[in-house]
Design a protein around this motif. Structure first.
Motif, short mmCIF file in Angstrom:
data_model
loop_
_atom_site.label_atom_id
_atom_site.label_comp_id
_atom_site.label_asym_id
_atom_site.label_seq_id
_atom_site.Cartn_x
_atom_site.Cartn_y
_atom_site.Cartn_z
N MET A 1 31.50 12.68 6.42
CA MET A 1 31.20 10.77 6.85
C MET A 1 29.92 10.51 6.50
O MET A 1 28.90 11.10 6.33
CB MET A 1 31.13 10.72 8.39
CG MET A 1 31.24 9.55 8.91
SD MET A 1 33.01 8.92 8.90
CE MET A 1 32.86 7.57 10.08
N PHE A 2 30.03 9.50 5.75
CA PHE A 2 28.69 8.64 5.33
C PHE A 2 27.91 7.95 6.40
O PHE A 2 28.63 7.52 7.39
CB PHE A 2 29.12 7.87 4.25
CG PHE A 2 30.27 6.67 4.56
CD1 PHE A 2 29.99 5.44 5.17
CD2 PHE A 2 31.57 7.25 4.33
CE1 PHE A 2 30.88 4.61 5.18
CE2 PHE A 2 32.54 6.27 4.89
CZ PHE A 2 32.17 4.79 5.26
N ASP A 3 26.79 7.52 6.11
CA ASP A 3 26.06 6.98 7.05
C ASP A 3 26.11 5.24 6.87
O ASP A 3 25.37 4.53 6.21
CB ASP A 3 24.47 7.28 6.67
CG ASP A 3 23.66 6.68 7.86
OD1 ASP A 3 24.11 5.95 8.68
OD2 ASP A 3 22.30 7.23 7.77
N THR A 4 27.03 4.82 7.51
CA THR A 4 27.48 3.46 7.34
C THR A 4 26.31 2.51 7.76
O THR A 4 25.95 1.56 6.98
CB THR A 4 28.46 3.15 8.30
OG1 THR A 4 29.79 4.09 8.04
CG2 THR A 4 29.08 1.85 8.02
N THR A 5 25.57 2.82 8.93
CA THR A 5 24.35 2.13 9.57
C THR A 5 23.39 1.86 8.29
O THR A 5 22.86 0.63 8.10
CB THR A 5 23.90 2.76 10.77
OG1 THR A 5 24.92 2.85 11.67
CG2 THR A 5 22.97 1.69 11.40
N SER A 6 23.08 2.96 7.75
CA SER A 6 21.63 2.86 6.68
C SER A 6 22.09 2.35 5.74
O SER A 6 21.13 1.34 4.99
CB SER A 6 21.40 4.31 6.37
OG SER A 6 20.90 5.08 7.52
N GLU A 7 23.39 2.28 5.04
CA GLU A 7 23.92 1.60 4.00
C GLU A 7 23.76 -0.08 4.12
O GLU A 7 23.33 -0.84 3.49
CB GLU A 7 25.27 2.10 3.67
CG GLU A 7 25.07 3.35 2.77
CD GLU A 7 24.21 3.41 1.77
OE1 GLU A 7 24.28 2.42 0.91
OE2 GLU A 7 23.46 4.45 1.71
N LEU A 8 24.40 -0.35 5.45
CA LEU A 8 24.68 -1.76 5.74
C LEU A 8 22.97 -2.29 6.05
O LEU A 8 22.90 -3.46 5.75
CB LEU A 8 25.17 -1.97 7.08
CG LEU A 8 26.87 -1.91 6.87
CD1 LEU A 8 27.65 -1.72 8.22
CD2 LEU A 8 27.46 -2.87 6.10
N GLU A 9 22.05 -1.65 6.63
CA GLU A 9 20.69 -2.03 6.82
C GLU A 9 20.17 -2.30 5.62
O GLU A 9 19.40 -3.28 5.39
CB GLU A 9 20.01 -1.02 7.53
CG GLU A 9 20.25 -0.93 9.03
CD GLU A 9 19.60 0.23 9.69
OE1 GLU A 9 18.77 0.11 10.84
OE2 GLU A 9 19.51 1.18 9.22
#
Length: 137
Positions: A1-9
Motif C-alpha cells: 500500500m502506498f502512503d496516500t496522505t503524504s502524497e496528498l499533503e
C-alpha cells in the motif's frame, strides 16, 4: 500500500491533513482533510478506503451528529451531484463520491490524482452552498 496522505499533503499544501489513519471496525479506514472555513462550519472531508470493495470514497461529514443532521436538512433538497446519505443519524457522511480508480488496476499516482480531484469537487460544492446560505440570511 502506498502512503496516500503524504502524497496528498505534498500536492495540496493549502489543506490540513489529520496526522493518522483511523480504522472503523474493519469496515473502512480513513483520514481527515480540512481547511479553515470548512472547520469553522463544523465540517470535515474524509478520504475513506472501503475494505469490502477495495475502493476509495471521499466524504463530507460533520464533526458531530447534530452538525451533520443540520447540514443534511439544508442540503437534502438541493440539486446535489454527489450521493447523499439516507440517514445522517446512522451514516458517517452527509455526501460522498466514489473514486473510480482502484488499487487493483491503477498506479498509485493515478489514484492520488483522482482523490485530489474529488476533494476539490467537494470543496467547490460546499463553498458554493456556503455562499448561497450566506446570501439567503
Amino acid at each position: 500500500m502506498f502512503d496516500t496522505t503524504s502524497e496528498l499533503e505534498k500536492e495540496m499544501p493549502e489543506y490540513t491533513f489529520m496526522g493518522r489513519v483511523v480504522e472503523n471496525q474493519m469496515d473502512f479506514t480513513y483520514f481527515q482533510v480540512t481547511w479553515e472555513s470548512l472547520k469553522e462550519a463544523g465540517l470535515k472531508i474524509q478520504v475513506v478506503f472501503m475494505h469490502r470493495t477495495c475502493e476509495f470514497e471521499v466524504w463530507i461529514s460533520g464533526y458531530s451528529r447534530k452538525i451533520q443532521c443540520s447540514y443534511y436538512e439544508r442540503l437534502r433538497y438541493t440539486e446535489c451531484p454527489f450521493e447523499m446519505c439516507a440517514n445522517p443519524e446512522r451514516n458517517d457522511f452527509i455526501i460522498k463520491t466514489v473514486v473510480r480508480k482502484t488499487i487493483t488496476t491503477d498506479a498509485p499516482e493515478v489514484i492520488i490524482a483522482e482523490i485530489k480531484r474529488k476533494i476539490v469537487e467537494l470543496e467547490e460544492y460546499i463553498k458554493k452552498y456556503q455562499r448561497l446560505e450566506t446570501t439567503e440570511r
